[in-house]
Design a protein around this motif. Structure first.
Motif, mmCIF file in Angstrom:
data_model
loop_
_atom_site.group_PDB
_atom_site.id
_atom_site.type_symbol
_atom_site.label_atom_id
_atom_site.label_comp_id
_atom_site.label_asym_id
_atom_site.label_seq_id
_atom_site.Cartn_x
_atom_site.Cartn_y
_atom_site.Cartn_z
ATOM 1 N N ASP A 1 -1.197 12.009 18.666
ATOM 2 C CA ASP A 1 -1.529 13.176 19.475
ATOM 3 C C ASP A 1 -2.932 13.612 19.105
ATOM 4 O O ASP A 1 -3.271 13.709 17.925
ATOM 5 N N SER A 2 -3.759 13.868 20.113
ATOM 6 C CA SER A 2 -5.142 14.236 19.843
ATOM 7 C C SER A 2 -5.574 15.349 20.784
ATOM 8 O O SER A 2 -5.322 15.297 21.986
ATOM 9 N N ASN A 3 -6.219 16.348 20.210
ATOM 10 C CA ASN A 3 -6.717 17.495 20.960
ATOM 11 C C ASN A 3 -8.195 17.292 21.244
ATOM 12 O O ASN A 3 -8.947 16.875 20.367
ATOM 13 N N ASN B 1 -10.198 -3.960 23.630
ATOM 14 C CA ASN B 1 -9.845 -4.993 22.648
ATOM 15 C C ASN B 1 -8.736 -4.552 21.697
ATOM 16 O O ASN B 1 -8.477 -5.224 20.694
ATOM 17 N N LEU B 2 -8.095 -3.433 22.018
ATOM 18 C CA LEU B 2 -6.922 -2.948 21.287
ATOM 19 C C LEU B 2 -7.211 -2.697 19.810
ATOM 20 O O LEU B 2 -6.357 -2.929 18.945
ATOM 21 N N VAL B 3 -8.422 -2.214 19.524
ATOM 22 C CA VAL B 3 -8.719 -1.733 18.173
ATOM 23 C C VAL B 3 -7.794 -0.547 17.916
ATOM 24 O O VAL B 3 -7.729 0.382 18.717
ATOM 25 N N ARG B 4 -7.072 -0.571 16.810
ATOM 26 C CA ARG B 4 -5.999 0.394 16.606
ATOM 27 C C ARG B 4 -6.485 1.804 16.307
ATOM 28 O O ARG B 4 -5.667 2.722 16.183
ATOM 29 N N PHE B 5 -7.799 1.987 16.204
ATOM 30 C CA PHE B 5 -8.335 3.352 16.111
ATOM 31 C C PHE B 5 -9.365 3.602 17.207
ATOM 32 O O PHE B 5 -10.282 4.417 17.053
ATOM 33 N N ALA B 6 -9.177 2.937 18.353
ATOM 34 C CA ALA B 6 -10.006 3.230 19.518
ATOM 35 C C ALA B 6 -9.659 4.609 20.047
ATOM 36 O O ALA B 6 -8.502 5.023 20.052
ATOM 37 N N ASN B 7 -10.679 5.337 20.494
ATOM 38 C CA ASN B 7 -10.437 6.680 21.009
ATOM 39 C C ASN B 7 -10.620 6.739 22.517
ATOM 40 O O ASN B 7 -10.914 5.743 23.175
ATOM 41 N N ILE B 8 -10.406 7.920 23.060
ATOM 42 C CA ILE B 8 -10.625 8.203 24.477
ATOM 43 C C ILE B 8 -11.736 9.240 24.542
ATOM 44 O O ILE B 8 -11.657 10.294 23.905
ATOM 45 N N ALA C 1 -14.062 13.523 22.023
ATOM 46 C CA ALA C 1 -13.150 12.418 21.755
ATOM 47 C C ALA C 1 -11.735 12.887 21.470
ATOM 48 O O ALA C 1 -11.523 13.814 20.687
ATOM 49 N N ALA C 2 -10.769 12.237 22.125
ATOM 50 C CA ALA C 2 -9.385 12.256 21.660
ATOM 51 C C ALA C 2 -9.330 11.113 20.652
ATOM 52 O O ALA C 2 -9.058 9.963 20.987
ATOM 53 N N GLY C 3 -9.671 11.454 19.400
ATOM 54 C CA GLY C 3 -10.021 10.419 18.437
ATOM 55 C C GLY C 3 -8.901 9.873 17.599
ATOM 56 O O GLY C 3 -8.896 8.693 17.260
ATOM 57 N N LEU D 1 -19.087 3.009 21.348
ATOM 58 C CA LEU D 1 -18.097 1.935 21.267
ATOM 59 C C LEU D 1 -16.692 2.456 21.563
ATOM 60 O O LEU D 1 -15.807 1.682 21.938
ATOM 61 N N GLY D 2 -16.498 3.755 21.376
ATOM 62 C CA GLY D 2 -15.183 4.343 21.620
ATOM 63 C C GLY D 2 -14.241 4.163 20.448
ATOM 64 O O GLY D 2 -13.096 3.752 20.611
ATOM 65 N N MET D 3 -14.716 4.531 19.230
ATOM 66 C CA MET D 3 -13.881 4.425 18.037
ATOM 67 C C MET D 3 -13.855 5.761 17.308
ATOM 68 O O MET D 3 -14.840 6.503 17.304
ATOM 69 N N ASP D 4 -12.740 6.051 16.667
ATOM 70 C CA ASP D 4 -12.574 7.278 15.899
ATOM 71 C C ASP D 4 -13.450 7.231 14.651
ATOM 72 O O ASP D 4 -13.337 6.311 13.836
#
Length: 608
Positions: free
Chosen positions: A88-90, A165-172, A179-181, A327-330
């Motif tokens: 869950d990300s705020n 690429n399904l990096v397990r800490f990719a964010n939105i 970021a929903a990081g 890159l879209g990573m947390d």
């Protein structure tokens, strides 16, 4: 009042909608609260987080987009592919309000599209559109391209290459850096072949009492802008916390092998690299930096992509911040996992051949190239893209050097060995080692005992190194933060996060009344908060979480801090367990950390 839900089945290409019953709105408000209600309902236990079975929810707060100060927040929820528990990300920015303006309060997305897809939302209508032209683009590029094709007035929540690429800490990401990081929710989007959600709205948000609302907005704006902490955040942003924490010796440095760093990351130094200060929707704080090449950094970034990886050059830290966003990573997981890898290299678990390079703290070019490799899943980057799961690759003993809880790397820049309430907070946080669920920042403010008692309802030991009464602090902050997240308001203007004042339960009651005509008391809010926290625990209990998981990194127990005021401090295992038991008692959970069967039945009865 309106609280509608749209369900999108990507596998079938089907879209449906329904309204959330008023009883459920009164029970969970919106945002994080309602997301948890629907996640518990639709998420099957033990599913693969990267399978079509995962449920991805975009949910706006009860007050999101209303025009009230700092009402631009929303939550994204799913099972986390990083931790395999609650994700869950705020998030701030402008996307949440635009989604409400488009007539949608909540999106529940299931299944997997056959080809790259984006969800387009406009004034109560939803379409699934081809995202093939945008696949392969990073977060800034995809937003630019979509606006060129659709118009500049859309708001976009999207993923970059890391999510694809399904990096397990990719964010939105929405905008440049919002970021929903946490938790790898960008990878959930990637697993669903979902590149973006695009919103364009002209419907606005209905207001129950417009004249009173306008007056209340004016009153709250004046109150907030007179606050010194709000004024300071508006001048230098969240890096203002760095200098104080560094003085204490509570800065995570070199993968928490050290606990203090240089002054090149102080707020005033960082501010030299800032072009101007920006704001999110309806914000009175303006704490966001526009730097020369992007936006940021936040305090978290200055530590996780600065001190924790040994980068002292301010410009280099800022550039790593910009790259991570693009890159879209947390940033929290990125900085923690790379620092862990560097220490593994130091200790011989990695070598030049297996790492493909030398790994040293302070090597900017290495960190930058490794971030890119992670996003592309090439070389060592493919292993590190697994986040904490990489323990299986390196060996179980390497977990001893990993700064994570429940499979989630720690987001808090603070070294919690000195700050005992912070340590309890990251141990019990529902999504793993995270400070935004319950951090009792007031514990380091040396507030008068009478004020602490007034806030927490009981006498509080205001020595941050003490274990006594800290469970009361974590309990209080966890409750009020859950309400803040459910309303869609930014924590920076709310009671407890950075100030003992600002917006609290009484303000929330007034704001909700003029906006929605619903009545809530402080007792109502406290019951809602307990309901949300209990439901999150029930979700995690279904995934196998118990007391053994409410713990801390081994280093925090076994290795005393080495520098400054923190020198010699660590977490005593027995005293930690006493704090944990005290927290469970306040929550009404059993000694294994589970709500009672009666409580579970009570909450499940709300599903009808």
């Amino acid at each position: 009042m309106r609280s509608n839900v749209f369900q999108v089945d990507l596998s079938r290409g089907e879209i449906s909608s329904f309204d959330t019953p008023l009883e459920i709105v009164r029970s969970y408000l919106g945002g994080r609260g309602l997301n948890m209600y629907y996640l518990y309902k639709y998420l099957k236990p033990k599913i693969d987080a990267l399978s079509p079975d995962n449920v991805l929810i975009f949910g706006t707060g009860l007050l999101t987009g209303s025009g009230l100060p700092n009402s631009g927040r929303f939550n994204i929820s799913a099972k986390s592919p990083e931790s395999s528990v609650l994700g869950d990300s705020n998030c701030g920015g402008f996307f949440g309000p635009e989604l409400r303006f488009a007539g949608v309060d909540r999106l529940i997305i299931t299944g997997r599209a056959e080809k790259p897809t984006y969800v387009y939302v406009e004034d109560g209508k939803i379409e699934l559109r081809d995202a093939s032209p945008y696949w392969g683009l990073n977060t800034l590029e995809v937003q630019k391209s979509l606006r060129e094709d659709l118009g500049r007035d859309v708001q976009i929540a999207c993923i970059g290459q890391a999510g694809e690429n399904l990096v397990r800490f990719a964010n939105i990401i929405n905008g440049v850096k919002n970021a929903a990081g946490r938790g790898g929710l960008g990878a959930v989007m990637g697993s669903k072949n979902l590149k973006a959600v695009v919103a364009r709205g002209n419907l606005g948000v209905p207001i129950a009492h417009p004249e009173q609302f306008v007056e209340k907005v004016r009153e709250i704006r004046d109150y907030l802008t007179s606050s010194k902490i709000v004024q300071t955040l508006g001048r230098v942003g969240t890096p203002l916390l760095y200098e104080v924490s560094n003085h204490l010796g509570a800065i995570r440095t070199n993968n928490s092998q050290l606990n203090a760093f240089g002054d090149t990351l102080d707020a005033e130094v960082v501010h030299q690299y800032v072009e101007k200060m920006l704001s999110c929707y309806a914000c009175v704080v303006h704490c966001r930096h526009r730097n020369y090449g992007g936006e940021g950094p936040e305090y978290t970034t200055t530590v996780l992509l600065g001190a924790n990886v040994g980068i002292s050059d301010t410009q280099q830290m800022v550039e790593l911040n910009n790259l991570c966003n693009d890159l879209g990573m947390d940033v929290s997981s990125t900085g923690t996992i790379i620092a862990w890898a560097i220490e593994l290299y130091q200790k011989g678990y990695l070598n030049r051949k297996s790492a493909g390079r030398e790994l040293e703290f302070g090597d900017y070019e290495m960190v930058r190239s490794l971030m890119t490799d992670i996003s592309r899943r090439t070389g060592l980057g493919d292993v590190l893209a697994e986040s904490t799961r990489a323990v299986k690759h390196f060996g179980e003993e390497t977990k001893d050097f990993l700064i994570a809880v429940k499979g989630l790397p720690q987001s808090d820049p603070h070294d919690c060995r000195y700050l005992k309430s912070f340590a309890l907070g990251i141990a019990v946080a529902s999504r793993g080692a995270d400070h935004l669920r319950n951090r009792p920042t007031l514990d380091i403010m040396d507030l008068p005992p009478e004020l602490m008692k007034k806030i927490y309802g009981v006498p509080i030991d205001n020595n941050p190194t003490s274990y006594r009464t800290k469970e009361h602090m974590v309990y209080f902050h966890e409750n009020i933060y859950s309400i803040i997240d459910s309303l869609g308001i930014c924590k920076f203007v709310c009671h407890g996060f950075n100030s003992p004042r600002l917006l609290g339960y009484e303000h929330f009651s007034d704001l909700i009344k003029v906006a929605t005509d619903l009545d809530f008391t402080r007792k109502d809010f406290e019951e809602i908060a307990q309901r949300i926290v209990d439901l999150e625990r029930m979700i995690n209990n279904r995934e196998g979480i118990t007391r053994k998981d409410d713990t801390l990194p081994k280093r925090y127990f076994d290795e005393p801090m080495k520098l400054r005021l923190g020198k010699g401090h660590r977490i005593d295992r027995e005293k930690f367990q006493e704090m944990l038991s005290g927290y469970y008692r306040l929550r009404g959970w059993d000694e294994n950390g589970s709500p009672s069967p009666e409580r579970v039945r009570q909450l499940e009865s709300l599903y009808g």
